[in-house]
Scaffold this active site. Structure first.
Site, mmCIF file in Angstrom:
data_model
loop_
_atom_site.group_PDB
_atom_site.id
_atom_site.type_symbol
_atom_site.label_atom_id
_atom_site.label_comp_id
_atom_site.label_asym_id
_atom_site.label_seq_id
_atom_site.Cartn_x
_atom_site.Cartn_y
_atom_site.Cartn_z
ATOM 1 N N TYR A 152 0.972 -1.172 0.112
ATOM 2 C CA TYR A 152 0.012 0.094 -0.017
ATOM 3 C C TYR A 152 0.868 1.379 -0.092
ATOM 4 O O TYR A 152 1.694 1.279 0.854
ATOM 5 C CB TYR A 152 -1.039 -0.080 1.174
ATOM 6 C CG TYR A 152 -1.917 1.346 0.980
ATOM 7 C CD1 TYR A 152 -2.768 1.308 0.096
ATOM 8 C CD2 TYR A 152 -1.703 2.377 1.986
ATOM 9 C CE1 TYR A 152 -3.735 2.214 0.172
ATOM 10 C CE2 TYR A 152 -2.566 3.216 1.913
ATOM 11 C CZ TYR A 152 -3.687 3.420 1.060
ATOM 12 O OH TYR A 152 -4.527 4.456 0.939
ATOM 13 N N ASP A 242 9.089 3.068 1.188
ATOM 14 C CA ASP A 242 8.161 3.853 1.818
ATOM 15 C C ASP A 242 8.050 3.668 2.916
ATOM 16 O O ASP A 242 7.822 2.353 3.552
ATOM 17 C CB ASP A 242 6.712 3.243 0.774
ATOM 18 C CG ASP A 242 5.562 3.708 1.291
ATOM 19 O OD1 ASP A 242 5.570 4.361 2.511
ATOM 20 O OD2 ASP A 242 4.524 3.740 0.918
ATOM 21 N N LYS A 270 2.580 10.460 8.619
ATOM 22 C CA LYS A 270 1.999 9.759 10.036
ATOM 23 C C LYS A 270 2.932 10.454 11.115
ATOM 24 O O LYS A 270 2.703 11.370 11.667
ATOM 25 C CB LYS A 270 2.061 8.380 9.976
ATOM 26 C CG LYS A 270 1.249 8.076 8.832
ATOM 27 C CD LYS A 270 0.888 6.495 9.083
ATOM 28 C CE LYS A 270 0.362 5.892 7.671
ATOM 29 N NZ LYS A 270 -1.311 6.040 7.803
HETATM 30 N N1 PMP Z 1 2.133 4.313 2.556
HETATM 31 C C1 PMP Z 1 2.077 3.525 3.194
HETATM 32 C C2 PMP Z 1 3.103 2.515 3.440
HETATM 33 C C3 PMP Z 1 0.985 3.768 4.261
HETATM 34 O O1 PMP Z 1 0.619 2.829 4.965
HETATM 35 C C4 PMP Z 1 0.111 4.677 4.071
HETATM 36 C C5 PMP Z 1 -1.174 4.996 4.694
HETATM 37 N N2 PMP Z 1 -1.608 4.052 5.614
HETATM 38 C C6 PMP Z 1 0.329 5.672 2.701
HETATM 39 C C7 PMP Z 1 1.616 5.358 1.956
HETATM 40 C C8 PMP Z 1 -0.487 6.624 2.468
HETATM 41 O O2 PMP Z 1 -0.347 7.802 3.369
HETATM 42 P P1 PMP Z 1 -1.570 8.783 3.519
HETATM 43 O O3 PMP Z 1 -2.677 7.979 4.102
HETATM 44 O O4 PMP Z 1 -0.788 9.668 4.468
HETATM 45 O O5 PMP Z 1 -2.004 9.492 2.359
#
Ligand code: PMP
Length: 447
Positions: A152, A242, A270
């Site tokens: 994700y 990521d 986050k």
């Molecule tokens: N990358 C990862 C690994 C994530 O877990 C998330 C959100 N859970 C995102 C990107 C996207 O972040 P956001 O919800 O702040 O757009």
């Protein structure tokens, strides 16, 4: 007849139930900002949070393992984060020019994250992966990205192919064919990566969720991330790690510090902001240089990566980000969160063993996952690990909610550095009750 899990849920949440028709009136499926907020028969409406706990509009209390989608390593409303925000609020929200707190915030990121020579703040985790992909394409002069099944990276077009099974159909409608064709989706297998890198000369980048898909729901083989680093280096392809979840959580310097690897680009969000909106891309000087404005009008118009965003690096998020990273830098919160997660995983495993249900408990760092369907996840791929029956998953979450525990997704959670042993032990009791209720309803059975 004893009450079903769903009946208890409805009985305990009359105010949430009463609000739901109004939510549905104004939001698609009632979800105000995120697909994940949609629940059957209605989601619980939360009123406030403090430390590891939150309270709903009906006055029910929860030990929270959702923690702002893993953004709250310090727990809800940490006093130092609240204080930093309260001090920033009266001074104004936007000046359209640099402020010192943003400089301090950027320096903190560069000091903590090993691969960060330069950093650029963005509006969210999804924006961080969108920008990183653009930087990688600009730097390499190539178009395609390789991504792993089920990892994700946010909700934008370029990360929808391969996000949900079946992996050859994008996770969303509305994604242009050209975008789909620019994304190569692979199972997490280094041989497949090497074959693709050797045969396709238009690969700009490989993007990886270093924990494995969905903060480790689908763990990677040991050595996998290091293998991606080796192969991307060998083939001259930009490695994007990521670290939106793992950044500042796996260790103060994220997963890369733990593994001792240096990706070309790192995406973050986050914990970076102390749980407010925002994100960042950081990377090697040479790669981040594609964003430089040199003053040469031809270079600046034709040879650089464009980036904007009204609320990027705003004073409020800089204030909470500095407060959070100052604490995260010590490593104490991560150490407690991981220790408590281990206590929780051990306790949950004992219950699964005691009742001999076909389920297993796993997780790295300060996360935990429960898979309903087998006593071990050995050999199970993303397709299997995410395919437990939806009614089992949603009833599990509700069975925990009515016992005062909430999760991040239906069968996974994260911990903070302010969860205590008493919180964990209370959660284990709730888990025991949830498993028994699910067995009574015939949702799960002996292995
Ligand atoms: N990358 C990862 C690994 C994530 O877990 C998330 C959100 N859970 C995102 C990107 C996207 O972040 P956001 O919800 O702040 O757009």
């Amino acid at each position: 007849m004893p009450e079903t899990i769903n009946e208890t849920y409805v009985r305990k949440n009359p105010k949430s139930a009463a609000l739901f028709p109004r939510f549905k009136n104004v939001f698609p499926s009632g979800g105000g900002g995120h697909d994940g907020y949609v629940a059957d028969p209605f989601p619980i409406t939360i009123d406030h949070g403090k430390g590891p706990r939150k309270w709903d509009v009906d006055g029910n209390e929860y030990i929270d393992y959702g923690l702002g989608s893993a953004s709250l390593l310090l727990g809800h409303a940490h006093p130092e984060v609240v204080d930093a925000l309260a001090r920033a609020v009266p001074n104004g929200s936007h000046f359209g020019s640099p402020i010192e707190q943003v400089l301090e915030w950027g320096e903190r990121v560069c000091n903590l994250i090993p691969s960060a020579d330069k950093v650029r703040f963005v509006g969210s985790g999804a924006e961080s992966t969108a920008l990183a992909i653009r930087i990688a394409r600009a730097y390499s002069g190539k178009d395609k990205i390789i991504r792993w099944e089920s990892h994700y990276h946010g909700w934008h077009d370029y990360v929808m192919p391969g996000n949900l099974a079946p992996f050859d159909v994008p996770a969303s409608t509305g994604i242009p064919r050209g975008v789909v064709e620019s994304v190569v989706v692979l199972p997490p297998d280094l041989d497949a990566l090497e074959r693709t890198l050797a045969s396709d000369k238009d690969i700009a980048s490989v993007i990886t969720e270093g924990s494995g898909a969905s903060y480790g729901t689908v763990p990677l083989e040991p050595g996998f991330v290091e293998g991606v680093r080796k192969l991307t280096e060998q083939y001259g392809v930009v490695m994007i790690l990521d670290e939106v979840i793992t950044g500042f959580r796996w260790s103060p310097g994220g997963l890369q510090q733990q593994l001792g690897i240096t990706p070309d680009l790192t995406t973050m969000a986050k914990i970076l902001t102390g749980g407010l909106p925002g994100g960042a891309v950081a990377g090697r000087n040479e790669v981040m240089a594609v964003m430089e404005q040199t003053g040469d009008s031809s270079h600046d118009r034709f040879e650089r990566v464009y980036h904007g965003g009204t609320f990027n690096a705003n004073p409020y998020c800089a204030a909470t980000g500095n407060a959070a990273l100052k604490i995260a830098a010590t490593g104490e919160m991560q150490e407690t969160a991981s220790r408590m997660a281990e206590r929780l995983r051990v306790g949950l495993r004992e219950i699964v063993d005691r009742y001999e249900v076909a389920a297993c408990v796993y997780g790295q760092s300060s996360t935990f996952h429960i898979f309903f369907g087998a006593r071990s996840i050995e050999g199970l791929d993303a397709n299997s690990l995410k395919s437990a029956p939806p009614e089992v998953q949603s009833n599990f979450r509700k069975a925990l909610q009515v016992r005062g525990v909430d999760l991040m997704s239906r069968t996974s959670g994260v911990l903070s550095g302010v969860h205590t042993e008493a919180d964990i032990d209370q959660s284990i009791d709730a888990f025991d009750g949830a498993i028994r209720a699910m067995m009574e309803e015939g949702l799960i059975s002996h292995q």
